[in-house]
Every structure is written in structure tokens, then in C-alpha cells.
Scaffold this motif. Structure first.
Motif: not given
Lengths: 308, 367
Positions: B299-315
Motif C-alpha cells: 500500500x505504501x509503495x503504491x501511493x499515487x503521489x509517490x515518485x518512481x525512484x522514491x524509497x517508499x517504492x522499495x517495500x
């Protein structure tokens, strides 16, 4: 005699704790072998290693030449095991339980198991196992064990939950198994039962084999308690077969194996005021290794002797 | 298969009959319910009204044209509730579609979609006149009344109704396979040791591998039954409640397979932990925590506002839920082999590690 189970320097370590240490043992085909020792002495660990449930840290165990760990499946085809603490599927009936266990062995032995359970153990096999008492569960498991068409029976405390008459039945079944050529390992705490049925008895302490006793020789041996009128001699003729077990002033407890007539002749010439002749039960031997005053350092030479 | 092996399987089936039976019944009913719900949506006045509004361009974002795929989607248990943010899977007439995002919006987590729908529904409405305190109080009271299922509760609109639908048609069908996986995985080794019945079975001539594989086969069998009842529930429901476009059998099976694939992956992880343990609670707990963590990570990784290279995408990269696309599987089908491959890979890896460990471990006394 041909050995069917053998262990060589069998050792099992859990961290720094030795559950078994250098256990070397041979069990002969067709004999009833008693395993004695207090809780934690390594009896169950020995049995579980033989069954391939535990992997030895060092040494090996074999059954009919098969390695107990690597050929565990083939070993278990030859062995029937009654665990010390019974847990069963409570939702099955007694009959379903027997059927389930027999089918795990390809379906063999069900008829005989039902016969023993119903006619010897007097169990109602239609009842759910969860409604059985502890003793009834034990009887059900025993019926299964004695019905299995195997070479070896391993019974871990088989009479622990049984009433006296059921205990007698179990001992009779063990003797029947022996008569049929099965080898039985009988682990227990009731010395009189082990003494009654065993051909040989191993005594264990803290994972080590302390002593193996041949019960046939033991049954031939007698204990003689003699009170001398005067100070008793310090040495006795070799041909009498007397071993001093305890000396207490003018009273001496002898262990004797051999001709009784010559012994009585000799005593009659010695000025004996009292004499009592009997047999020693297994308790005396057991207490040599597990008595309240026994210390580990005193037993070290005995351990070496048992190993050799 | 040997008699002993079949006996083991039979024993496990008997033991799990109530859990499995309940799960299958629930999945069947929910699948049927999703068809019923779709049938209601298609015929109701609100749906038609919204459809007309969309055609007149009165909605903030017009609903896309009704395609064949979206027709199929209406009949799907998952599609209906999740279609709010899926451009290719949106039922155009349903009020839920009012929250349809732009087509180029990034794909979001299923759980997030509903919340998004709720927010957007409010945000897209025409400017509201300021409400008096009394009006606000009445609105809150009415909302609460609707939440409890009052007579004027409108299932075609409103965030709560959407949430409820989402939970029924997506939440439970996901949870049941996950529960089944965790339950059966921990039961295979740890629970049997804890219960003390392992001794009785493995003192017989049964190999450890056969014992474990009997558990695995039974679990997989349960999952196959789940696929069957999900498909059967929809097909049988369809004969009672007509829908505009009847989905094909394979289209129904795809999302069901994706759901059970997720369950199998969870099962693989659980049985692996179970093979190391002697008590049931620990593999249960580890598997549950891991599953929840993966869901949160996804869910964290797939927030629409999250940039593709963000660390939040890692999980998201470590989450099995990243392969969970029942809607896409239903509508397009093309995702399924790749995603199922990943899920089955996790399952297979878990089972292989479990076999390796179980064949080498000691079985404690009174196990």
C-alpha cells in the motif's frame, strides 16, 4: 547370539548438554531387553535415535544392519513403537484409530489389533478416543503395538497408566511376543516388571550406560546373610563362589553363585549363629547406580567397564 | 500413491472439513452475491441517471464508454467494487463510477481505491452551499443510520456502502485463502509436534517427505476447490440474476486463481516457518505479521503521489501483493501467467525449504 540392534559410541548433544554419551550397546534377536534409569537418563533419547527421530551427534545406531538415520524408513518397517506419552486423534473412534495406524503400515495387523483391543484389553472400539480414560488410551496403543507384524517392539513405559490386572496382561503379551520370536525393548520405572520379563537389563544414568545385567545369571544367584559367632575370616575359599557384598562386624552379606551343598557344609564348620538365604531383587543393583549416596566420580570406573 | 499416503491425506481432510467447508460455502455465497449486486446495479434508476449524467458531461470526470471488457467486469466479484479506479474495468452506469480517475492515473492498491473513491466522490461534487449546524447534525445522524443499515440506505452510492461492498466481494475472498494458507501451513509440522501426534505417525513406516507432501497436497486441493466454488457461485448466481454481459468461465477463473495464488504463496511461507518450529503460535504469528507487513508495504509503495525512484517504492518490491491483480487478470488475462508464476514460485520455495528442514531436524520427545 545374533544382535539385531546395535549402537556404537552413540552421542547426542544439545548445546553443552549430553543427552547421550558414548552409548555402545547390542541387543540380541529374540530377547526382552530392559532399559532402566531415572527420568532424563537417556532411555527415550536412545529409543528415538533408534527410530530415526533424532540424529546422533556422534556414533551410530543400526537395526538389522540398517542405519537408523539414513535408512529410517526401512528401520520403521521392522519396528513398532509405543511412545511414553500418548497423544491420539480424539475425533476418531477406537476402531478408526487402529485402522488409521494399520493403514500407515499398508493395512497389516488390523484384525489382530481389534482382537487384542476387544478381547484382551476389553475396550469398546466404537467410542470416540476423546472419551477414553488415560489407561484406555494406553490399552488401545498397546493393542496396536502388539498387533504390528514386526520384528522389534519398543515399549516406552508401557504400563505407566494401567491398573494392576492390565499390567499383568501387558507382561503376558510381552512374553507371547518373545515366544513368537520378536525382540522387545522394555523401558520402564517399575523394577519388578522389568525384572520379571527381561533377559537382560541396561541401567543408564545421565546419558551413559552404567551396567548391563544378565537376568538369567542373576536369577541363579542368591544372597546369603551370615552372622558369625566369632570374628569372621577375611578370606574365603575360591571354589565356594562367594563375593562379599557388605561387612558389618560379625555379619556379612555374601552374593553366591554355585553349588549350595558345599556352601552349607562350609558354613557348618565356621560357627554360624544365624544364616538367611534369599535372592536379591533388581532394586539392589539399581541402587548401586541411583542410590541416594551415589556420586558420579565413584561411578566413573563402572562406566568404563560397561563400555568395554 | 501408496495406501499410507492416501490415509494421511484422508486424515487431514477429515480434520479440516469444517474450516474448509465454511470457507467454500462463504466463497460460493459471496461469488453469487457479486452477481446479484451487479444485476441490481444494472437495472436501477440511479445507475441509469448517473449514466445519463455522464453522457451529458455533467459529472466532473466522464465515465468511459462501455466496452466488452467492462461488461465482463460488472459480473466479477472483485471487478465491481474495485472498478472505481480501473479505467479498463469500470462499469459506466454504476454510481461508483462517478469516482473514476483519469486514465493516465497510476494504478493503486485495491484497498486504497475505495478510500480514493470516497474522497473523490466528495471532491467532484458541485460546490455546496454552507450547511447550518442543524443540517450537519442531521446529515451525520442520517449517515450513521445508513451505516447501521437503515431503510433508506443507498447501496449504489456513498463511501460506506462502497466500503461494505468492497469488503464483502474483495476483502473476504482474499482473507479466506490467506487464513487457509496460514492455518494449514502451521498445522503441517509445528502444530502436529505441539499436539503430540507426530510420534504416532512417524513411528510408522511413513517418510517425512511423504508426510509433508500429504499436507501440501491437501492444502492445494483446498485451494482448487476454492477456485471451483468461486466460478460456480458466479455461474449459478447468473442463472438466477441476469447481467448484461455474461463473463466466460475462464474470465471468472482467472481472478480466482490469482486469489488462491496469493494464498498459496502465504501457505509456502507459513509451512517453511512451521518446519523449523515446535509450537503452532509462532509460525502463525510470523506468517500473519509477514502478510500484514507485505500488505502495508504494498500500500505504501503504491501511493499515487509517490515518485518512481522514491524509497517508499522499495517495500512493494518485496510484497507478494504486488503480484495480486485479480481485476487485470479478469479483464485482460495477460497478467495472470506472470503473476501466478511469481506467487507459485514463493509457494514452491517455501515448500522446498520446509522439506529440506523437516527431513533433517530432530523430533523432540512427546512430539
Amino acid at each position: 547370539m545374533e544382535s539385531i540392534i546395535a549402537t556404537h559410541q552413540l552421542t547426542k548433544k544439545y548445546g553443552d548438554f549430553y543427552a547421550l554419551r558414548n552409548l555402545s550397546l547390542e541387543i540380541h534377536r529374540g530377547e526382552v531387553f530392559g532399559l532402566l534409569g531415572p527420568n532424563g537418563s537417556g532411555k527415550t533419547t536412545t529409543i528415538r535415535t533408534i527410530l530415526g527421530m533424532i540424529r546422533a551427534t556422534e556414533g551410530f545406531a543400526s537395526v538389522a544392519g540398517l542405519d537408523c538415520w539414513n535408512d529410517s524408513l526401512a528401520v520403521r518397517e521392522r519396528v513398532s513403537y509405543l511412545p511414553g506419552e500418548l497423544r491420539m486423534f480424539g475425533y476418531l473412534s477406537g476402531y478408526q484409530h487402529l485402522k488409521f495406524l494399520c493403514e500407515l503400515r499398508g493395512g497389516a495387523g488390523l484384525e489382530r489389533a481389534v482382537h487384542i483391543a476387544e478381547n484382551i484389553m476389553e475396550l469398546d472400539l466404537n467410542r470416540k478416543v476423546r472419551r477414553y480414560s488415560t489407561g484406555m488410551k494406553q490399552k488401545l496403543a498397546l493393542a496396536q503395538a502388539f498387533a504390528d507384524p514386526v520384528e522389534i517392539l519398543i515399549l516406552d513405559e508401557p504400563t505407566s497408566a494401567l491398573d494392576p490386572s492390565a499390567r499383568g496382561l501387558v507382561l503376558d503379551l510381552v512374553m507371547t511376543a518373545k515366544a513368537q520370536g520378536q525382540t522387545v525393548i522394555f523401558s520402564g520405572h517399575v523394577l519388578s516388571e522389568v525384572e520379571r520379563i527381561s533377559d537382560r537389563v541396561a541401567i543408564m544414568r545421565r546419558g551413559q550406560l552404567m551396567h548391563v545385567e544378565d537376568m538369567h545369571s542373576r536369577r541363579c544367584a542368591r544372597m546369603v546373610l551370615a552372622r558369625f559367632d566369632e570374628e569372621p575370616p577375611t578370606e574365603f575359599p575360591d571354589d565356594l563362589g562367594l563375593i562379599v557384598r557388605r561387612r558389618d562386624g560379625r555379619e556379612i552379606l555374601f552374593e553366591h553363585q554355585g553349588e549350595i551343598r558345599s556352601l552349607l557344609d562350609w558354613f557348618s564348620r565356621q560357627g554360624i549363629s544365624e544364616i538367611a538365604i534369599g535372592t536379591e531383587d533388581l532394586r539392589g543393583l539399581y541402587d548401586k547406580f541411583h542410590g541416594p549416596d551415589v556420586r558420579d566420580e565413584e561411578l566413573a570406573p563402572l562406566v568404563q567397564s560397561a563400555r568395554s | 500413491m501408496s495406501k499410507a499416503f492416501l490415509t494421511l491425506i484422508k486424515r487431514i481432510v477429515v480434520e479440516t472439513r469444517f474450516f474448509l467447508g465454511f470457507s467454500l460455502l462463504a466463497l460460493f455465497a459471496l461469488s453469487w452475491f457479486s452477481i446479484y449486486r451487479t444485476s441490481l446495479s444494472e437495472g436501477r434508476a440511479e445507475t441509469l441517471a448517473v449514466r445519463e449524467m455522464a453522457q451529458r458531461g455533467e459529472l466532473a470526470k466522464p465515465a468511459p464508454k462501455k466496452s466488452d471488457e467492462s461488461k465482463k467486469d460488472e459480473a466479477s466479484p472483485k471487478a465491481e467494487s474495485s472498478s472505481a479506479t480501473k479505467p479498463e474495468a469500470s462499469p459506466p452506469g454504476d454510481a461508483v463510477a462517478r469516482s473514476e480517475p483519469a486514465k493516465d492515473e497510476p494504478k493503486k492498491a485495491d484497498g486504497e481505491e475505495t478510500a480514493s473513491a470516497e474522497t473523490k466522490s466528495a471532491g467532484e461534487a458541485a460546490p455546496q452551499p454552507a450547511l447550518t449546524e442543524e443540517q450537519r447534525r442531521q446529515r451525520r445522524a442520517r449517515g450513521f443510520y445508513q451505516f447501521l443499515g437503515g431503510p433508506d440506505m443507498d447501496m449504489s452510492s456513498g463511501a460506506i456502502a462502497t466500503m461494505l461492498l468492497y469488503f464483502l466481494t474483495v476483502g473476504i475472498p482474499i482473507m479466506l485463502p490467506l487464513f487457509w494458507g496460514i492455518s494449514r501451513g502451521s498445522a503441517a509440522v509445528a502444530a502436529e509436534i505441539e499436539r503430540g501426534t507426530m510420534d504416532m505417525i512417524l513411528s510408522r513406516p511413513v517418510s517425512r517427505s511423504a508426510y509433508l507432501l500429504a499436507h501440501v497436497i491437501t492444502a492445494v486441493f483446498g485451494y482448487l476447490l476454492m477456485v471451483v466454488v468461486i466460478v460456480a457461485g458466479a455461474k449459478i448466481g447468473e442463472s438466477f440474476h441476469s447481467v448484461d454481459s455474461s463473463p466466460r468461465m475462464i474470465a471468472l477463473a482467472r481472478p480466482a486463481l490469482n486469489v488462491v495464488g496469493l494464498g498459496l504463496a502465504t501457505y509456502g511461507l507459513t509451512i517453511m516457518f512451521s518446519a523449523f518450529d515446535i509450537v503452532r503460535w509462532r509460525p502463525n504469528m510470523i506468517a500473519s505479521i509477514l502478510t500484514i507487513a507485505q500488505l502495508v508495504g504494498y500500500a505504501v509503495a503504491n501511493q499515487p503521489e509517490t515518485a518512481d525512484d522514491s524509497w517508499y517504492k522499495v517495500p512493494g518490491k518485496f510484497s507478494v501483493f504486488s503480484t495480486f491483480y485479480p481485476i487485470e487478470a479478469f479483464v485482460k488475462g495477460e497478467y495472470l501467467p506472470r503473476h501466478m508464476g511469481a506467487l507459485l514460485g514463493v509457494f514452491a520455495a517455501g515448500v522446498i525449504v520446509a522439506l529440506w528442514r523437516f527431513n533433517r531436524r530432530d523430533l523432540p520427545a512427546n512430539s
